[in-house]
Design a protein around this motif. Structure first.
Motif, PDB file in Angstrom:
ATOM      1  N   ALA A 152      -4.879  12.895  56.081  1.00 56.70           N
ATOM      2  CA  ALA A 152      -5.503  12.833  54.767  1.00 56.70           C
ATOM      3  C   ALA A 152      -4.755  11.877  53.852  1.00 56.70           C
ATOM      4  CB  ALA A 152      -5.556  14.236  54.153  1.00 56.70           C
ATOM      5  N   ALA A 153      -3.433  11.899  53.925  1.00 57.04           N
ATOM      6  CA  ALA A 153      -2.641  10.975  53.107  1.00 57.04           C
ATOM      7  C   ALA A 153      -2.894   9.529  53.512  1.00 57.04           C
ATOM      8  CB  ALA A 153      -1.157  11.312  53.231  1.00 57.04           C
ATOM      9  N   ILE A 154      -2.929   9.278  54.833  1.00 57.49           N
ATOM     10  CA  ILE A 154      -3.197   7.922  55.320  1.00 57.49           C
ATOM     11  C   ILE A 154      -4.592   7.470  54.901  1.00 57.49           C
ATOM     12  CG2 ILE A 154      -3.492   6.509  57.393  1.00 57.49           C
ATOM     13  CD1 ILE A 154      -1.380   8.270  58.738  1.00 57.49           C
ATOM     14  N   GLY A 155      -5.589   8.350  55.105  1.00 58.23           N
ATOM     15  CA  GLY A 155      -6.950   7.992  54.736  1.00 58.23           C
ATOM     16  C   GLY A 155      -7.103   7.749  53.247  1.00 58.23           C
ATOM     17  N   SER A 156      -6.403   8.531  52.413  1.00 56.31           N
ATOM     18  CA  SER A 156      -6.495   8.341  50.963  1.00 56.31           C
ATOM     19  C   SER A 156      -5.890   7.008  50.540  1.00 56.31           C
ATOM     20  CB  SER A 156      -5.793   9.502  50.252  1.00 56.31           C
ATOM     21  OG  SER A 156      -5.889   9.368  48.847  1.00 56.31           O
ATOM     22  N   PHE A 157      -4.781   6.621  51.175  1.00 53.81           N
ATOM     23  CA  PHE A 157      -4.127   5.349  50.825  1.00 53.81           C
ATOM     24  C   PHE A 157      -4.956   4.144  51.264  1.00 53.81           C
ATOM     25  CE2 PHE A 157       0.127   7.720  51.118  1.00 53.81           C
ATOM     26  CZ  PHE A 157       0.086   8.022  49.763  1.00 53.81           C
ATOM     27  N   ILE A 158      -5.592   4.242  52.430  1.00 48.92           N
ATOM     28  CA  ILE A 158      -6.269   3.066  52.998  1.00 48.92           C
ATOM     29  C   ILE A 158      -7.732   2.985  52.571  1.00 48.92           C
ATOM     30  CG2 ILE A 158      -6.932   1.923  55.152  1.00 48.92           C
ATOM     31  CD1 ILE A 158      -4.523   3.199  56.487  1.00 48.92           C
ATOM     32  N   PHE A 159      -8.452   4.124  52.569  1.00 51.69           N
ATOM     33  CA  PHE A 159      -9.897   4.092  52.385  1.00 51.69           C
ATOM     34  C   PHE A 159     -10.363   4.484  50.990  1.00 51.69           C
ATOM     35  CE2 PHE A 159      -9.561   5.584  57.015  1.00 51.69           C
ATOM     36  CZ  PHE A 159      -9.467   4.281  57.494  1.00 51.69           C
ATOM     37  N   ASP A 161     -10.387   2.892  48.185  1.00 49.72           N
ATOM     38  CA  ASP A 161     -11.159   1.835  47.512  1.00 49.72           C
ATOM     39  C   ASP A 161     -12.540   1.653  48.135  1.00 49.72           C
ATOM     40  OD1 ASP A 161      -9.020   1.380  45.845  1.00 49.72           O
ATOM     41  OD2 ASP A 161      -8.152  -0.184  47.133  1.00 49.72           O
ATOM     42  N   ILE A 162     -12.696   2.021  49.402  1.00 46.54           N
ATOM     43  CA  ILE A 162     -13.986   1.866  50.068  1.00 46.54           C
ATOM     44  C   ILE A 162     -14.964   2.935  49.603  1.00 46.54           C
ATOM     45  CG2 ILE A 162     -15.147   1.849  52.314  1.00 46.54           C
ATOM     46  CD1 ILE A 162     -12.543   0.842  53.536  1.00 46.54           C
ATOM     47  N   ASN A 163     -14.530   4.186  49.587  1.00 44.34           N
ATOM     48  CA  ASN A 163     -15.389   5.296  49.164  1.00 44.34           C
ATOM     49  C   ASN A 163     -14.520   6.358  48.486  1.00 44.34           C
ATOM     50  OD1 ASN A 163     -17.216   7.406  48.841  1.00 44.34           O
ATOM     51  ND2 ASN A 163     -18.221   7.045  50.808  1.00 44.34           N
ATOM     52  N   PRO A 164     -14.360   6.270  47.157  1.00 41.39           N
ATOM     53  CA  PRO A 164     -13.526   7.254  46.459  1.00 41.39           C
ATOM     54  C   PRO A 164     -14.098   8.668  46.486  1.00 41.39           C
ATOM     55  CG  PRO A 164     -14.661   5.826  44.894  1.00 41.39           C
ATOM     56  CD  PRO A 164     -14.902   5.247  46.247  1.00 41.39           C
ATOM     57  N   VAL A 165     -15.388   8.800  46.754  1.00 42.51           N
ATOM     58  CA  VAL A 165     -15.979  10.138  46.828  1.00 42.51           C
ATOM     59  C   VAL A 165     -15.433  10.903  48.029  1.00 42.51           C
ATOM     60  CG1 VAL A 165     -18.148  11.408  47.079  1.00 42.51           C
ATOM     61  CG2 VAL A 165     -18.065   9.348  45.666  1.00 42.51           C
ATOM     62  N   LEU A 166     -15.195  10.200  49.137  1.00 43.74           N
ATOM     63  CA  LEU A 166     -14.706  10.836  50.352  1.00 43.74           C
ATOM     64  C   LEU A 166     -13.192  10.755  50.513  1.00 43.74           C
ATOM     65  CD1 LEU A 166     -17.395   9.620  52.934  1.00 43.74           C
ATOM     66  CD2 LEU A 166     -17.301  11.798  51.718  1.00 43.74           C
ATOM     67  N   TRP A 167     -12.583   9.719  49.915  1.00 46.35           N
ATOM     68  CA  TRP A 167     -11.146   9.499  50.125  1.00 46.35           C
ATOM     69  C   TRP A 167     -10.377   9.338  48.808  1.00 46.35           C
ATOM     70  CZ3 TRP A 167     -10.102  10.233  55.140  1.00 46.35           C
ATOM     71  CH2 TRP A 167     -11.100   9.957  56.074  1.00 46.35           C
ATOM     72  N   ILE A 170      -5.930  13.386  48.175  1.00 47.47           N
ATOM     73  CA  ILE A 170      -5.591  14.014  49.452  1.00 47.47           C
ATOM     74  C   ILE A 170      -6.414  15.274  49.699  1.00 47.47           C
ATOM     75  CG2 ILE A 170      -3.712  15.467  48.551  1.00 47.47           C
ATOM     76  CD1 ILE A 170      -2.150  14.628  51.127  1.00 47.47           C
ATOM     77  N   ALA A 171      -6.789  15.974  48.631  1.00 50.90           N
ATOM     78  CA  ALA A 171      -7.591  17.187  48.807  1.00 50.90           C
ATOM     79  C   ALA A 171      -8.997  16.841  49.305  1.00 50.90           C
ATOM     80  CB  ALA A 171      -7.672  17.964  47.493  1.00 50.90           C
ATOM     81  N   ILE A 172      -9.627  15.854  48.662  1.00 49.25           N
ATOM     82  CA  ILE A 172     -10.958  15.416  49.107  1.00 49.25           C
ATOM     83  C   ILE A 172     -10.882  14.836  50.513  1.00 49.25           C
ATOM     84  CG2 ILE A 172     -12.844  13.808  48.632  1.00 49.25           C
ATOM     85  CD1 ILE A 172     -12.753  16.174  46.755  1.00 49.25           C
ATOM     86  N   SER A 173      -9.791  14.130  50.802  1.00 49.65           N
ATOM     87  CA  SER A 173      -9.632  13.541  52.137  1.00 49.65           C
ATOM     88  C   SER A 173      -9.552  14.621  53.209  1.00 49.65           C
ATOM     89  CB  SER A 173      -8.380  12.668  52.170  1.00 49.65           C
ATOM     90  OG  SER A 173      -8.488  11.590  51.265  1.00 49.65           O
ATOM     91  N   MET A 174      -8.893  15.747  52.900  1.00 46.33           N
ATOM     92  CA  MET A 174      -8.812  16.836  53.881  1.00 46.33           C
ATOM     93  C   MET A 174     -10.190  17.449  54.123  1.00 46.33           C
ATOM     94  SD  MET A 174      -5.187  18.664  52.848  1.00 46.33           S
ATOM     95  CE  MET A 174      -5.159  19.731  54.281  1.00 46.33           C
ATOM     96  N   LEU A 175     -10.989  17.559  53.076  1.00 41.36           N
ATOM     97  CA  LEU A 175     -12.357  18.044  53.269  1.00 41.36           C
ATOM     98  C   LEU A 175     -13.173  17.076  54.119  1.00 41.36           C
ATOM     99  CD1 LEU A 175     -13.210  19.431  49.709  1.00 41.36           C
ATOM    100  CD2 LEU A 175     -12.748  20.749  51.781  1.00 41.36           C
ATOM    101  N   THR A 176     -12.968  15.790  53.889  1.00 43.07           N
ATOM    102  CA  THR A 176     -13.657  14.777  54.700  1.00 43.07           C
ATOM    103  C   THR A 176     -13.228  14.861  56.155  1.00 43.07           C
ATOM    104  OG1 THR A 176     -13.769  13.307  52.772  1.00 43.07           O
ATOM    105  CG2 THR A 176     -14.108  12.313  54.937  1.00 43.07           C
ATOM    106  N   LEU A 177     -11.934  15.091  56.382  1.00 45.87           N
ATOM    107  CA  LEU A 177     -11.445  15.221  57.748  1.00 45.87           C
ATOM    108  C   LEU A 177     -12.001  16.474  58.421  1.00 45.87           C
ATOM    109  CD1 LEU A 177      -7.720  14.146  57.273  1.00 45.87           C
ATOM    110  CD2 LEU A 177      -9.524  12.866  58.441  1.00 45.87           C
ATOM    111  N   PHE A 178     -12.176  17.538  57.652  1.00 47.97           N
ATOM    112  CA  PHE A 178     -12.791  18.744  58.222  1.00 47.97           C
ATOM    113  C   PHE A 178     -14.234  18.449  58.640  1.00 47.97           C
ATOM    114  CE2 PHE A 178     -15.092  22.753  57.950  1.00 47.97           C
ATOM    115  CZ  PHE A 178     -14.294  23.563  58.747  1.00 47.97           C
TER     116      PHE A 178
END
Length: 272
Positions: A152-159, A161-167, A170-178
């Protein structure tokens, strides 16, 4: 007289027809609870009220039979399923209408369906296996949380800017990973990031391998091992129960001893 009543109730408790009747009443209770979620006419509401009273009284009778027929009454409430059944039956006696605890009574009536678990031994094995596997599963869940947090931390740092709704964080990123772990339209998320980072597929495939495959198999393996232990214990209990004389056996032996004593007394006293 008490021993006779206890013997009759023990025969009733072990009767297959009585066991099937208990299962049937539990199923009827589940159907009755489901029927109450619909808009029913007044006649149907009256029927469900009478049916609810019958089910409550039947469960009260059934738990009383089990308690009286039990040889070790001091240990009766040391068993978790007996405590659960007793609480459900006791709280079901709370009147639903015109009561401050009406909502609690309705909720407890929903849990009467769980009595199917306490009645069917195979279901008890499944639940006991899940409960006993929880300590081992806790470490697997902790390790899975660590993997989730890192990805989630990696996805939040990298993605981000591409889609802030999903990344976005870190909390939203964990939901996206789920969502990715459950394979819910995860390819749409992957192709969106691959349009900017073509090698981002490595991120998704490695995460799916760790969570959906590796950790899931670990969870299944732990539960299966514990379940096998529970089934072996159940088989041992059944085998030991076969070797232990029942109340009926003791009663028949006592009757035979009385008969032998009478024969000996008649032989020793021929004039009688």
């Amino acid at each position: 007289m008490y021993e006779t009543i206890k013997l009759n109730l023990n025969n009733l408790k072990n009767n297959k027809i009585f066991e099937l009747t208990v299962v049937a009443v539990i199923i009827i209770s589940a159907l009755e609870i489901g029927a109450k979620t619909f808009a029913l006419p007044n006649s149907a509401i009256s029927v469900t009220y009478v049916l609810d009273m019958f089910i409550t009284l039947f469960f009260l009778f059934e738990i009383s039979v089990r308690f009286i027929a039990d040889d070790d009454k001091k240990s009766f409430f040391k068993k978790g399923w007996n405590i659960f059944d007793t609480l459900v039956v006791a709280i079901s006696l709370i009147p639903i209408n015109d009561s401050e605890m009406a909502l609690l009574a309705r909720l407890i009536r929903v849990f009467r369906v769980l009595r199917m678990v306490s009645v069917v031994p195979e279901l008890r094995v499944l639940i006991n296996s899940l409960i006993k596997a929880m300590p081992q599963l806790g470490y697997v869940i902790l390790l899975m949380f660590i993997i989730f947090y890192i990805y989630a931390a990696i996805g939040s740092f990298i993605f981000a800017d591409i889609n802030p709704v999903l990344w976005g964080d870190i909390a939203i990123s964990m939901l996206t990973l789920f969502r990715i772990m459950t394979f819910e339209d995860w390819t749409d998320i992957q192709y969106e990031t691959m349009a900017v980072y073509p090698m981002s597929w490595v991120f998704y495939l490695s995460f799916i391998f760790f969570t959906a495959f590796a950790f899931l198999n670990m969870v299944i393996g732990i539960v299966v091992n514990v379940m096998e232990d529970e089934r072996s214990k159940l088989r041992q209990e059944k085998e030991s129960a076969k070797n232990v004389p029942t109340i009926e056996d003791l009663h028949s032996e006592i009757q035979e001893l009385k008969h032998l004593i009478k024969q000996q007394n008649s032989q020793s006293n021929p004039r009688e």
